[in-house]
Scaffold this motif. Structure first.
Motif, short mmCIF file in Angstrom:
data_model
loop_
_atom_site.label_atom_id
_atom_site.label_comp_id
_atom_site.label_asym_id
_atom_site.label_seq_id
_atom_site.Cartn_x
_atom_site.Cartn_y
_atom_site.Cartn_z
N GLN A 133 8.32 56.23 51.31
CA GLN A 133 7.79 55.40 52.38
C GLN A 133 6.35 55.78 52.70
O GLN A 133 5.93 56.92 52.47
CB GLN A 133 8.64 55.56 53.63
N ALA A 134 5.63 54.83 53.24
CA ALA A 134 4.25 55.10 53.66
C ALA A 134 4.23 56.29 54.63
O ALA A 134 5.10 56.41 55.50
CB ALA A 134 3.66 53.87 54.32
N GLY A 135 3.25 57.15 54.42
CA GLY A 135 3.15 58.37 55.22
C GLY A 135 3.84 59.56 54.60
O GLY A 135 3.65 60.69 55.05
N GLY A 136 4.64 59.32 53.58
CA GLY A 136 5.37 60.39 52.93
C GLY A 136 4.54 61.12 51.89
O GLY A 136 3.35 60.86 51.72
N SER A 137 5.22 62.02 51.19
CA SER A 137 4.56 62.88 50.19
C SER A 137 5.34 62.89 48.88
O SER A 137 6.56 62.72 48.87
CB SER A 137 4.45 64.32 50.71
N LEU A 138 4.62 63.13 47.82
CA LEU A 138 5.20 63.37 46.50
C LEU A 138 4.33 64.41 45.79
O LEU A 138 3.13 64.49 46.04
CB LEU A 138 5.23 62.10 45.64
N ARG A 139 4.96 65.15 44.89
CA ARG A 139 4.19 66.05 44.03
C ARG A 139 4.47 65.69 42.58
O ARG A 139 5.61 65.76 42.13
CB ARG A 139 4.53 67.51 44.27
N LEU A 140 3.43 65.32 41.89
CA LEU A 140 3.53 65.03 40.46
C LEU A 140 3.24 66.30 39.68
O LEU A 140 2.40 67.11 40.07
CB LEU A 140 2.53 63.95 40.06
N SER A 141 3.94 66.44 38.56
CA SER A 141 3.70 67.55 37.65
C SER A 141 3.41 67.00 36.26
O SER A 141 3.90 65.93 35.89
CB SER A 141 4.93 68.46 37.57
N CYS A 142 2.64 67.74 35.52
CA CYS A 142 2.34 67.37 34.14
C CYS A 142 2.29 68.65 33.32
O CYS A 142 1.44 69.51 33.56
CB CYS A 142 1.02 66.62 34.06
N THR A 143 3.20 68.76 32.37
CA THR A 143 3.27 69.94 31.52
C THR A 143 2.71 69.61 30.14
O THR A 143 3.03 68.57 29.56
CB THR A 143 4.72 70.42 31.39
N ALA A 144 1.85 70.50 29.67
CA ALA A 144 1.17 70.28 28.40
C ALA A 144 1.64 71.26 27.35
O ALA A 144 1.97 72.41 27.65
CB ALA A 144 -0.34 70.43 28.59
N SER A 145 1.63 70.80 26.11
CA SER A 145 1.93 71.70 25.00
C SER A 145 0.67 72.45 24.62
O SER A 145 -0.42 72.13 25.06
CB SER A 145 2.44 70.88 23.80
N GLY A 146 0.85 73.46 23.78
CA GLY A 146 -0.30 74.18 23.28
C GLY A 146 -0.47 75.53 23.93
O GLY A 146 -0.06 75.75 25.06
N ARG A 147 -1.11 76.43 23.19
CA ARG A 147 -1.29 77.80 23.66
C ARG A 147 -2.55 77.98 24.48
O ARG A 147 -2.73 79.02 25.10
CB ARG A 147 -1.36 78.74 22.46
N THR A 148 -3.40 76.97 24.47
CA THR A 148 -4.70 77.15 25.07
C THR A 148 -4.86 76.33 26.34
O THR A 148 -5.93 75.80 26.61
CB THR A 148 -5.80 76.79 24.06
N PHE A 149 -3.79 76.21 27.11
CA PHE A 149 -3.83 75.38 28.31
C PHE A 149 -4.97 75.79 29.23
O PHE A 149 -5.59 74.93 29.85
CB PHE A 149 -2.49 75.49 29.04
N SER A 150 -5.24 77.07 29.32
CA SER A 150 -6.29 77.52 30.24
C SER A 150 -7.66 77.01 29.84
O SER A 150 -8.60 77.02 30.64
CB SER A 150 -6.30 79.06 30.31
N TRP A 151 -7.83 76.56 28.62
CA TRP A 151 -9.10 76.01 28.15
C TRP A 151 -9.23 74.52 28.48
O TRP A 151 -10.31 73.95 28.32
CB TRP A 151 -9.24 76.17 26.64
N TYR A 152 -8.13 73.89 28.88
CA TYR A 152 -8.16 72.45 29.07
C TYR A 152 -8.80 72.08 30.40
O TYR A 152 -8.55 72.73 31.43
CB TYR A 152 -6.74 71.86 29.08
N GLY A 153 -9.60 71.01 30.38
CA GLY A 153 -9.91 70.32 31.61
C GLY A 153 -8.85 69.24 31.81
O GLY A 153 -8.35 68.67 30.84
N LEU A 154 -8.50 68.98 33.04
CA LEU A 154 -7.36 68.11 33.32
C LEU A 154 -7.73 67.06 34.37
O LEU A 154 -8.57 67.31 35.24
CB LEU A 154 -6.20 68.95 33.85
N GLY A 155 -7.06 65.93 34.26
CA GLY A 155 -7.31 64.88 35.24
C GLY A 155 -6.07 64.05 35.49
O GLY A 155 -5.14 64.04 34.68
#
Length: 123
Positions: A13-35
């Protein structure tokens, strides 16, 4: 090749909250820029939020102060916390990865995309 899987979408409902997650493959996640981007029915996909390798962030004006992007490199996951949701936030939300330094706000600058998760905000 980087594979991205989004989750956390749903109906709220309007006014509520959600949290989206996105999990990536690969060993170098810390090198990724994300959007995060979104596409509403009948509209073009648009920028929502971005986070750099060093966790610098930027937001679209329409979500600034309501949405927060964050990353957990240990879990290969980027999050989008969405608060004070409005019906106009209804869209399919996509996460994306780029391999450059800094922030990227344009879709064309991203190399890999998830398949999207639907967010619907009722009035």
């Amino acid at each position: 090749q980087v594979q991205l899987v989004e989750s956390g979408g749903g109906l709220v409902q309007a006014g509520g909250s959600l949290r989206l997650s996105c999990t990536a493959s690969g060993r170098t996640f810390s090198w990724y820029g994300l959007g995060w981007f979104r596409q509403a029915p009948g509209k073009e996909r648009e920028f929502v939020a971005a986070i750099s390798r060093s966790s610098v962030t930027d937001y679209a004006v329409s979500v600034k102060g309501r949405f927060t992007i964050s990353r957990d490199n240990a879990k290969n996951t980027v999050y989008l916390q969405m608060n004070s949701l409005k019906p106009e936030d209804t869209a399919v939300y996509y996460c994306a990865v780029h391999l450059d330094y800094g922030l990227r706000l344009k879709q064309s600058e991203y190399n890999y995309w998830g398949q999207g998760t639907q967010v619907t905000v009722s009035s």
